[in-house]
Write an enzyme that holds these catalytic residues in place. Sequence first.
Site, mmCIF file in Angstrom:
data_model
loop_
_atom_site.group_PDB
_atom_site.id
_atom_site.type_symbol
_atom_site.label_atom_id
_atom_site.label_comp_id
_atom_site.label_asym_id
_atom_site.label_seq_id
_atom_site.Cartn_x
_atom_site.Cartn_y
_atom_site.Cartn_z
ATOM 1 N N CYS A 41 0.781 -1.236 0.000
ATOM 2 C CA CYS A 41 0.000 0.000 0.000
ATOM 3 C C CYS A 41 0.817 1.293 0.000
ATOM 4 O O CYS A 41 1.973 1.325 0.405
ATOM 5 C CB CYS A 41 -0.959 0.121 1.170
ATOM 6 S SG CYS A 41 -2.054 -1.266 1.324
ATOM 7 N N GLY A 69 0.961 -0.260 -5.090
ATOM 8 C CA GLY A 69 -0.263 -1.058 -5.055
ATOM 9 C C GLY A 69 -1.115 -0.764 -6.255
ATOM 10 O O GLY A 69 -1.411 0.397 -6.527
ATOM 11 N N ASN A 101 -0.740 1.898 5.624
ATOM 12 C CA ASN A 101 0.307 1.107 4.989
ATOM 13 C C ASN A 101 1.056 0.385 6.093
ATOM 14 O O ASN A 101 1.467 1.009 7.072
ATOM 15 C CB ASN A 101 1.260 2.022 4.200
ATOM 16 C CG ASN A 101 2.508 1.306 3.718
ATOM 17 O OD1 ASN A 101 3.597 1.835 3.795
ATOM 18 N ND2 ASN A 101 2.351 0.087 3.214
ATOM 19 N N GLY A 102 1.217 -0.909 5.951
ATOM 20 C CA GLY A 102 1.949 -1.658 6.963
ATOM 21 C C GLY A 102 1.247 -2.946 7.332
ATOM 22 O O GLY A 102 0.383 -3.427 6.589
ATOM 23 N N TYR A 134 14.037 -2.100 -3.044
ATOM 24 C CA TYR A 134 13.127 -2.519 -4.103
ATOM 25 C C TYR A 134 11.850 -1.695 -4.235
ATOM 26 O O TYR A 134 11.430 -1.365 -5.343
ATOM 27 C CB TYR A 134 12.777 -3.999 -3.896
ATOM 28 C CG TYR A 134 11.746 -4.499 -4.848
ATOM 29 C CD1 TYR A 134 12.030 -4.602 -6.211
ATOM 30 C CD2 TYR A 134 10.476 -4.845 -4.410
ATOM 31 C CE1 TYR A 134 11.069 -5.044 -7.103
ATOM 32 C CE2 TYR A 134 9.518 -5.283 -5.300
ATOM 33 C CZ TYR A 134 9.812 -5.379 -6.637
ATOM 34 O OH TYR A 134 8.876 -5.807 -7.516
#
Lengths: 467, 467, 467, 467
Positions: free
Chosen positions: B17, B43, B117-118, B256
Amino acid sequence: MKMENEYFLTGKIHEECGVFGVYHVSSAASLSYFGLHALQHRGQEAAGIATSDGKQITCIKGKGLITEVFNNETINKMDGIHAIGHVRYSTDGGNEIENVQPIMVRAHTGHFGAVHNGQIVNASELKEDLENQGSIFQGSSDSEIMLHLIQREAGTFVEKIMGACRKMEGAFAFIIMTKDCMYAVRDKNGLRPLSLAFLEDGYCISSETCAFDIVGAKFIRDIEPGEVVRIASDGVKSFHYTQEVQHKMCAMEYIYFARPDSSIEGINVHTSRRHAGMLLAQSDDVEADIVIGVPDSSLSAAIGYSEASGLPYEIGLIKNRYVGRTFIQPTQQQRERGVRMKLSAISSIVSGKRVVMVDDSIVRGTTSRRIVQLLKDAGATEVHVRIASAPFSSPCFYGVDTSTYEELISARMGVDELCTYINADTLKFMTIEQMREAIPTRDLCVSCFSGQYPTALFSFQKVIKKK
Amino acid sequence: MKMENEYFLTGKIHEECGVFGVYHVSSAASLSYFGLHALQHRGQEAAGIATSDGKQITCIKGKGLITEVFNNETINKMDGIHAIGHVRYSTDGGNEIENVQPIMVRAHTGHFGAVHNGQIVNASELKEDLENQGSIFQGSSDSEIMLHLIQREAGTFVEKIMGACRKMEGAFAFIIMTKDCMYAVRDKNGLRPLSLAFLEDGYCISSETCAFDIVGAKFIRDIEPGEVVRIASDGVKSFHYTQEVQHKMCAMEYIYFARPDSSIEGINVHTSRRHAGMLLAQSDDVEADIVIGVPDSSLSAAIGYSEASGLPYEIGLIKNRYVGRTFIQPTQQQRERGVRMKLSAISSIVSGKRVVMVDDSIVRGTTSRRIVQLLKDAGATEVHVRIASAPFSSPCFYGVDTSTYEELISARMGVDELCTYINADTLKFMTIEQMREAIPTRDLCVSCFSGQYPTALFSFQKVIKKK
Amino acid sequence: MKMENEYFLTGKIHEECGVFGVYHVSSAASLSYFGLHALQHRGQEAAGIATSDGKQITCIKGKGLITEVFNNETINKMDGIHAIGHVRYSTDGGNEIENVQPIMVRAHTGHFGAVHNGQIVNASELKEDLENQGSIFQGSSDSEIMLHLIQREAGTFVEKIMGACRKMEGAFAFIIMTKDCMYAVRDKNGLRPLSLAFLEDGYCISSETCAFDIVGAKFIRDIEPGEVVRIASDGVKSFHYTQEVQHKMCAMEYIYFARPDSSIEGINVHTSRRHAGMLLAQSDDVEADIVIGVPDSSLSAAIGYSEASGLPYEIGLIKNRYVGRTFIQPTQQQRERGVRMKLSAISSIVSGKRVVMVDDSIVRGTTSRRIVQLLKDAGATEVHVRIASAPFSSPCFYGVDTSTYEELISARMGVDELCTYINADTLKFMTIEQMREAIPTRDLCVSCFSGQYPTALFSFQKVIKKK
Amino acid sequence: MKMENEYFLTGKIHEECGVFGVYHVSSAASLSYFGLHALQHRGQEAAGIATSDGKQITCIKGKGLITEVFNNETINKMDGIHAIGHVRYSTDGGNEIENVQPIMVRAHTGHFGAVHNGQIVNASELKEDLENQGSIFQGSSDSEIMLHLIQREAGTFVEKIMGACRKMEGAFAFIIMTKDCMYAVRDKNGLRPLSLAFLEDGYCISSETCAFDIVGAKFIRDIEPGEVVRIASDGVKSFHYTQEVQHKMCAMEYIYFARPDSSIEGINVHTSRRHAGMLLAQSDDVEADIVIGVPDSSLSAAIGYSEASGLPYEIGLIKNRYVGRTFIQPTQQQRERGVRMKLSAISSIVSGKRVVMVDDSIVRGTTSRRIVQLLKDAGATEVHVRIASAPFSSPCFYGVDTSTYEELISARMGVDELCTYINADTLKFMTIEQMREAIPTRDLCVSCFSGQYPTALFSFQKVIKKK
């Protein structure tokens, strides 16, 4: 490699199509889908595939990317062992469904159809002549003209094609399919690329060799200028409809249009761009800290420039991969406040640096000006623009969408004036000679740089005169 | 920067996300659209925006890219000066519409909503506890847990948020919006990034700084681990819900996930990757002709390797830009015959060459094997794989989609065995120490490389034990 | 009034198109949209509109309902004061985009285009002849033939049209538009309807008068058999291309195709159906409790039957209004277990009753059998089927989709056998004489009932012979 | 049976949902699709289905018609032998995706979900109370309240449901599904219909019996007011959560909402409407020539009126079947010039006639006025409007979308004034007593005609008071 509305975003020019064909393979439709997908950068506005099972021809086409026009269901519906396909870029006036290719002729003597890349310069003359003989035209594509000419010629089908080719002047690469044969055709000046390959037990034809790699085809050779290659159950035969041939491959294919992994007339596109970058550097003595390329088409030249100059190659500009057709545009006010969708500068790379920015060409100048500004906003202290081609100063009438002098900034401004306009610290172009050195093919069409056209221009002549 | 089905195409891992928020700006919805567009690589499966005009909250969300969920009409419908938005990647079991964010609470005391996010590692424990107290959960997203916790805490809204944060263990970056306030929250270990910027007369919050550049926002600072930042009409205020903080920023963000033009904790992502490539080269003595990177995320490291090793940097692999969600896949037979959609090797570059191929990481190994084969098929005489990170040998429980040991090839194979498996001539990874050198932030979470987790793992502990 | 896949659901036949045109009106495109919407029952598979602003012609067309092909954006794009439009039903082999109308000719002497309803019986002969002269055909629609013929004729445009008309045999109603003129054309036998009306300061042309009511046009008169009506800035002029005319209006227009609120040759469709129902009752002596009609096209006849017989009219069958193109079909097993999507019987109405079920026609017999079963399952003690037309025993070659004897059950079975087949208690048809009495127009084409065709049949003759 | 935007076109009121469930059948998802398709007239804005294979629940839902939300692919993805489904009409403020049903609870003790038809009048009170206890609400649907109440009750699942039901006041028909059980629930006043049937080896539950016919289910009985029916592997069990029950079935179900082929509490809808038409005629002495009904819902009453009065029943108004959601609307100017999309009058039927026009109800009056005008424009000399129900003078709080007095013309005008307003020659309504005679069920809710509400109204009370 551009999305549809890129022209407006970047001021870049457009190629006008990619063609692809397979003969005698299993699942011809899906192989065409994969092949056209590799050619998608040559046109994103419409796509189509026609297949033949040896008896009947089926054609599906529509507006949009190949992935938007086709899905598993439609591909599976298209039985067949032969296929031709097309991806299309179209100018504003030609976006009608009637122009989407392949264009099919449903004749009592047998259906056939064609796909085309290029531009026929005597199209209006031919069309008017054909109409006076009773033909009607539903669209404005050159393929339709080719089909009419074939229909009116006498002899075997290949003789009809050859007769038609002799009447057309300009740039063309056609693939024509009947229910059991396929024909690959190039104009006598060799302006547009078209290559042949083995695929499974059959053959594959493509505008660019990158499509061969994707479908697992093995390159045989380029179709020759003035040649008609006929593929049938009795094998491949070559016909030459004229002996007055030249090898005037479009220089812009190497500079901008083609994918870097394609080879045209034996010369890899990436390698030629890299070479161009090296030549640019060798004749340059600018003092700078880093070299960056404008993604994607200028990265090869930037690498070459870096290698020859010894300046470090850096990634200073990032391109957003998700920009698409349905994209909402920033308002003018948002744009002024710095809202940018397509390219971002990496501040930590360029800040405080003297930057050599390599780009492939300048058409209108607006994009270059915007990118220079982007880099300066990100902290670049100097921006030295290096163009891996000569000034684009004359319109192209062979399939590239730049048909007037007005839209070409290099037709109106010299290099110094243009440097000021784009707000660069320095600006350099290549010479035409350097371009020829970077692209060591037999001969090139460099008419958009030189104003010397390899064919008669017919009604386009008035564009030249108006200047 | 990946399309939806890339995981299956490339064996790469996924971030789960991106979050974005704007406070007190004109056209909050369209700025969020642009901002989320810059975060799209985090995402691609769902997206949503909620706006507030100070009185009422409107929320639109759906499956697909931000450009698929929104168009001019829907964006224009969303009046408001504040907004929060989300782009989502989801694992197979969580693709329901109930999990698409923002998730809104429509309460008689005032609506509010959140994006996240997480990954909260004690989510099941919290959920079970809340359900036992009478709460119901419609989806499986961590945002829903956060909202329940807030609702049950006492005090002012910011006190409720702080109370909720103290109960959650794991990785989280939340943006929470009420009709007139916005809250930015990070977990106490600082595992997920979240930054603050000025925008127009208001503020902007984003998972990555690349979104600031796109909307023209000016970076202020990162949200601190354990901090709640409250933005309201009386300005920005900072609250700390705990003093036990660490700075365990996820190393994979640098390696990445993040865009190269983003900076995390003051360190530019591209620069850290380039640095990693240099360190890889410095501890290497392979004899080779060229260096290439696997596009797009490994190009920075390849450039760094080239610079440090003196080997020329080349473009040996081309990525097709038009691969999308609706893409037809080659059949197994077609695949065996060489049909390839996503990556192409440039034969004229790699043929006859000893190639150093730089990639960012190896997860399952299948992709690496495929790319090595691609290069050898294109004529590379040797392929030396260099990975710009350490072996990925332990699952991540903090928001990266790798939750078992089975799918991690480095959990099962040593470097030599893996080298044989992917058919490379040599294979080298970085050490964790080198990674820390390349990413000189205060501290990093390298648990996926080291197996040392910065938090308790709760029910995930059994995954570790099962090993 | 039928949805696309109704043929398969109900075994009903299909009309093959509706045409509509407006001349010199404001917002020609949206008026055409409304007009075609009123004609939607004549074709649901494709739709198109071409507009002219007096200088330039714009054409948009596609597959689907008029509401699916057009939206506010596309309609607003189509400037113009003249327009022609089309709704199309197509047989399986002719569903290509090339056949969707209007079909445009883009000629150097001026663009023009046409829309067509009907079927030209010497189409193959004309096409072969034209091809031999060098013409190519992209589709299989009769409009394309008309356009070719026009192009090859000499003289003024109206003379060209008249020349073309003299060559075509069969059923046709064309509207042809140039940039500033409009032409309405009917075949010399008057097989297909076409009417003229006043609209605003201009004119309106339509296959059916129901479209006049919807756009607020005032009926003037029908176009005559063998007539070309030319509408231009100097008013309306009439031309007759032949004197050998008949008035063979298709009886099925009254019986089944046309909307009940349309009037054809001065006779209201609903009234003629009602009259047919009365005649059916007058020659009937069945003992029954109630009369019901099969919705929608047989309700008028059922009301007439009720009135003449004194039996109460009832609503015994309900049609689901939401069946559409994308409809999921029940599996065979589900069908056997009684899953039915389209029609429902009202058990409380028909249970224990002797039912007279009025339908307009029987084509394959499968639908009738299914409906009789539906009624018996709902408790009807007797079902007496009364058909408001004669047995449909011969194929139609004039625009109705029934081209073989095999698919016509009345070509294979007598009334008694058919009665047993459909499991009715009794079955009665009208006589052709009764049909003529119910539809008191000058003359009718009843060839599908009588096997007597009003024109030569050319290559279709072999269908007749094969019988 | 109405399309989405009909309210604006016709001024008609809206039902707010249909529910459907199947237990222990093969292909539960497709049977639900067919069943919901039969209930589509109860809501066209959103649809959803949740299935259970005995272990896991899958839910797919979205905006649009059932045929738009589902296709073969999505239906096939939904394995399972149990299913619940929903079609939804929503008021302007509740069109969010969070309100689309089924609404699922994903609990550690097992998933469950619910669908709902009706309106809970103490919803705000319950919601506020639940929020104060820590619950959060993502949408505004009553289903979400039910699910929260269930979660907080103690005991077995059926005891939890019964406890929840005791807390809710108003109109409700719920179907609740766990992974292996199904529960059908009606409010204690029986305001909304819900029936049970056999289907294959299992069971079927539906808002209306017309859905049973379509899937081949055999009616067993209605769910009782105050009853919870539990269907599980050990069969069907009945529970009563209260003894204080009434049978106040909504009269509007008979008059307008339900399909004519449905039976509610043993009384067929068409028959009751026909009966109403007869009663209207028996107390009428108007001199007229023909009787017509406003399609579709008033045709039954018109037939009854015709039968009792001896006046011939005619089809004087035609409804266009292709009006859909995406429909372009005529401009005001076009409307004034007579452009009409939805209803047409058949001039040849009504011209010169004294017409009795039967309609089911008058809500705002604007539609009636428009239809009277349509008939007069078509030549009707007199139009006598007869309404097959009493004046709709009070808002409904039980699931019908009329929540204020302002929008009800009969709350503001007497019959004479209204007659003038709609420009009819005469206007008559039924009395409430006549309505009860036409619908001989145990008892009816006629609160929208009488202003007498069968339940306490909680916060809605202020609407009543404001009057």
